[in-house]
Design a protein around this motif. Structure first.
Motif, PDB file in Angstrom:
ATOM      1  N   SER A 226      95.096  95.054  47.665  1.00 13.47           N
ATOM      2  CA  SER A 226      94.294  96.246  47.369  1.00 13.47           C
ATOM      3  C   SER A 226      94.543  96.737  45.949  1.00 13.47           C
ATOM      4  O   SER A 226      93.614  97.183  45.263  1.00 13.47           O
ATOM      5  CB  SER A 226      94.603  97.355  48.379  1.00 13.47           C
ATOM      6  OG  SER A 226      95.912  97.876  48.186  1.00 13.47           O
ATOM      7  N   ALA A 227      95.785  96.656  45.493  1.00 17.09           N
ATOM      8  CA  ALA A 227      96.087  97.065  44.123  1.00 17.09           C
ATOM      9  C   ALA A 227      95.434  96.111  43.126  1.00 17.09           C
ATOM     10  O   ALA A 227      94.910  96.546  42.088  1.00 17.09           O
ATOM     11  CB  ALA A 227      97.597  97.111  43.906  1.00 17.09           C
ATOM     12  N   LEU A 228      95.456  94.827  43.438  1.00 14.68           N
ATOM     13  CA  LEU A 228      94.809  93.848  42.560  1.00 14.68           C
ATOM     14  C   LEU A 228      93.305  94.085  42.512  1.00 14.68           C
ATOM     15  O   LEU A 228      92.668  93.928  41.457  1.00 14.68           O
ATOM     16  CB  LEU A 228      95.109  92.433  43.043  1.00 14.68           C
ATOM     17  CG  LEU A 228      96.576  91.984  42.968  1.00 14.68           C
ATOM     18  CD1 LEU A 228      96.728  90.592  43.549  1.00 14.68           C
ATOM     19  CD2 LEU A 228      97.075  92.019  41.529  1.00 14.68           C
ATOM     20  N   ASP A 237      85.492  94.494  31.055  1.00 15.46           N
ATOM     21  CA  ASP A 237      84.319  93.636  31.194  1.00 15.46           C
ATOM     22  C   ASP A 237      83.499  93.995  32.424  1.00 15.46           C
ATOM     23  O   ASP A 237      82.264  94.049  32.380  1.00 15.46           O
ATOM     24  CB  ASP A 237      84.728  92.162  31.238  1.00 15.46           C
ATOM     25  CG  ASP A 237      85.771  91.853  32.302  1.00 15.46           C
ATOM     26  OD1 ASP A 237      86.468  92.781  32.761  1.00 15.46           O
ATOM     27  OD2 ASP A 237      85.888  90.671  32.680  1.00 15.46           O
ATOM     28  N   THR A 238      84.177  94.286  33.518  1.00 10.99           N
ATOM     29  CA  THR A 238      83.475  94.671  34.753  1.00 10.99           C
ATOM     30  C   THR A 238      82.723  95.976  34.573  1.00 10.99           C
ATOM     31  O   THR A 238      81.539  96.092  34.956  1.00 10.99           O
ATOM     32  CB  THR A 238      84.471  94.799  35.918  1.00 10.99           C
ATOM     33  OG1 THR A 238      85.098  93.528  36.136  1.00 10.99           O
ATOM     34  CG2 THR A 238      83.776  95.235  37.193  1.00 10.99           C
ATOM     35  N   LEU A 239      83.360  96.969  33.973  1.00 15.61           N
ATOM     36  CA  LEU A 239      82.724  98.272  33.784  1.00 15.61           C
ATOM     37  C   LEU A 239      81.553  98.183  32.809  1.00 15.61           C
ATOM     38  O   LEU A 239      80.516  98.822  33.010  1.00 15.61           O
ATOM     39  CB  LEU A 239      83.756  99.295  33.291  1.00 15.61           C
ATOM     40  CG  LEU A 239      84.864  99.657  34.286  1.00 15.61           C
ATOM     41  CD1 LEU A 239      85.866 100.604  33.630  1.00 15.61           C
ATOM     42  CD2 LEU A 239      84.282 100.296  35.541  1.00 15.61           C
ATOM     43  N   GLN A 240      81.699  97.379  31.748  1.00 19.25           N
ATOM     44  CA  GLN A 240      80.602  97.249  30.794  1.00 19.25           C
ATOM     45  C   GLN A 240      79.406  96.519  31.397  1.00 19.25           C
ATOM     46  O   GLN A 240      78.263  96.869  31.122  1.00 19.25           O
ATOM     47  CB  GLN A 240      81.094  96.531  29.530  1.00 19.25           C
ATOM     48  CG  GLN A 240      81.984  97.391  28.649  1.00 19.25           C
ATOM     49  CD  GLN A 240      82.268  96.744  27.304  1.00 19.25           C
ATOM     50  OE1 GLN A 240      81.799  95.650  27.001  1.00 19.25           O
ATOM     51  NE2 GLN A 240      83.046  97.430  26.476  1.00 19.25           N
ATOM     52  N   LYS A 241      79.679  95.513  32.218  1.00 20.52           N
ATOM     53  CA  LYS A 241      78.584  94.814  32.885  1.00 20.52           C
ATOM     54  C   LYS A 241      77.811  95.758  33.791  1.00 20.52           C
ATOM     55  O   LYS A 241      76.584  95.720  33.863  1.00 20.52           O
ATOM     56  CB  LYS A 241      79.125  93.639  33.694  1.00 20.52           C
ATOM     57  CG  LYS A 241      79.527  92.436  32.859  1.00 20.52           C
ATOM     58  CD  LYS A 241      80.077  91.319  33.737  1.00 20.52           C
ATOM     59  CE  LYS A 241      80.532  90.132  32.897  1.00 20.52           C
ATOM     60  NZ  LYS A 241      81.130  89.063  33.749  1.00 20.52           N
ATOM     61  N   GLN A 242      78.542  96.627  34.492  1.00 21.34           N
ATOM     62  CA  GLN A 242      77.896  97.593  35.378  1.00 21.34           C
ATOM     63  C   GLN A 242      77.070  98.593  34.583  1.00 21.34           C
ATOM     64  O   GLN A 242      75.988  99.004  35.020  1.00 21.34           O
ATOM     65  CB  GLN A 242      78.948  98.320  36.214  1.00 21.34           C
ATOM     66  CG  GLN A 242      79.652  97.442  37.242  1.00 21.34           C
ATOM     67  CD  GLN A 242      80.789  98.182  37.936  1.00 21.34           C
ATOM     68  OE1 GLN A 242      81.156  99.284  37.546  1.00 21.34           O
ATOM     69  NE2 GLN A 242      81.342  97.568  38.974  1.00 21.34           N
ATOM     70  N   ALA A 258      90.561  90.232  34.749  1.00 18.01           N
ATOM     71  CA  ALA A 258      91.548  89.162  34.938  1.00 18.01           C
ATOM     72  C   ALA A 258      92.871  89.493  34.259  1.00 18.01           C
ATOM     73  O   ALA A 258      93.956  89.228  34.806  1.00 18.01           O
ATOM     74  CB  ALA A 258      90.996  87.850  34.395  1.00 18.01           C
ATOM     75  N   GLN A 259      92.803  90.091  33.079  1.00 14.23           N
ATOM     76  CA  GLN A 259      94.021  90.455  32.363  1.00 14.23           C
ATOM     77  C   GLN A 259      94.794  91.555  33.095  1.00 14.23           C
ATOM     78  O   GLN A 259      96.026  91.490  33.212  1.00 14.23           O
ATOM     79  CB  GLN A 259      93.673  90.917  30.949  1.00 14.23           C
ATOM     80  CG  GLN A 259      93.227  89.794  30.027  1.00 14.23           C
ATOM     81  CD  GLN A 259      92.679  90.295  28.706  1.00 14.23           C
ATOM     82  OE1 GLN A 259      92.217  91.449  28.605  1.00 14.23           O
ATOM     83  NE2 GLN A 259      92.717  89.449  27.691  1.00 14.23           N
TER      84      GLN A 259
END
Length: 284
Positions: A226-228, A237-242, A258-259
């Protein structure tokens, strides 16, 4: 995560409902998301946008610190996690001949004055080195559930431990060195240094989890996953894609999904501070 019955920290200030929030209407998660997007695309302060949407004038009044209500379970959880970080970092600092200065954790709603300027809900949890305090609006945990589909206690604890990791960086002198390195450099270079700071804080959160589990057996099945998941959900990258459908790596300030996962894993796998030196890493 096993936390009930463990020690609660006395270093918690509860500023909720004490007159330091937004004037006008109350704000919700939708307003916060709009404020974040507006800030990202137009360079407008999230505070300004929220004030306009909520009908407030942006005035902040001084808030009085008080203890959270005894029957507030979420506040009890936060105080317990903070105590756990104290009980972890205290011995680690003593082993190196240093003293761990315990940070304060401030619960607030809407806005609150800090030594780093006005703190607001839209910014999410944050650490202010100027007053050595961690700030969090507990509505952020609802945001984690609604937006990121992350709801476990341990994922919430990871968020707190990450901010405490910034406190560790501050009292260790790491933050001062980073600020000195940023002076005179480009924005791209400053962003790259910010990424290393954030990833190290993720690693420090992992170090806390390792030692806390060794000492108090706090982890349950599914907690690490869950923490991962939380770390992955808040990668740049995830937030910018969204937000815009594509990524701009030079603008990253916290690291990719990933980092963030990688550095948290480094910390939790062995609890070794030496494994958290993002500044010496050839590859993040």
């Amino acid at each position: 995560m096993k936390w009930e019955g463990n020690r609660e920290s006395d270093n918690v200030e509860d500023r909720r409902g004490s007159g330091g929030g937004f004037g006008g209407r109350s704000i919700g998660i939708g307003t916060i998301v709009i404020a974040l997007l507006g800030s990202y695309f137009f360079g407008v302060s999230p505070t300004t946008i929220i004030n306009l949407l909520s009908g407030g004038g942006g005035q902040i009044t001084q808030q009085e610190a008080q203890r959270p209500p005894a029957d507030d379970q979420t506040a009890k959880f936060v105080a317990t996690v903070l105590a756990d970080t104290e009980d972890t970092w205290g011995p680690i600092f003593r082993e190196s001949g240093a003293t761990y200065v315990r940070p304060k954790l401030v619960l607030f709603s809407g806005q609150t004055p800090t030594a780093c300027g006005t703190g607001d809900t839209a910014a999410g949890p944050f650490y202010c080195p100027g007053d050595q305090k961690v700030y969090i609006d507990l509505e952020f945990f609802q945001t984690m559930r609604d937006r990121f589909r992350v709801s476990s206690n341990f994922a919430q604890a990871y968020v707190i431990a990450h901010e405490v990791g910034h406190h560790v960086q501050h009292i260790s002198g790491i933050m001062d060195k980073v600020e000195q390195a940023k002076r005179g450099g480009s924005q791209k270079q400053a962003n790259a240094l910010s990424v290393k700071v954030e990833l190290q804080a993720d690693c420090f959160a992992g170090v806390w989890a390792y030692h806390a589990n060794q000492a108090r057996s706090i982890l349950e099945e599914g907690d690490v996953e869950s923490a991962l998941k939380a770390a992955s959900a808040i990668g740049d990258d995830t937030l910018q894609k969204q937000a815009q459908g594509h990524v701009v790596p030079d603008s990253f300030t916290h690291g990719t999904s990933a980092q963030r996962v990688n550095w948290f894993q480094r910390g939790i796998q062995g609890g070794d501070l030496n494994s958290c030196n993002t500044f010496a890493a050839r590859q993040l």
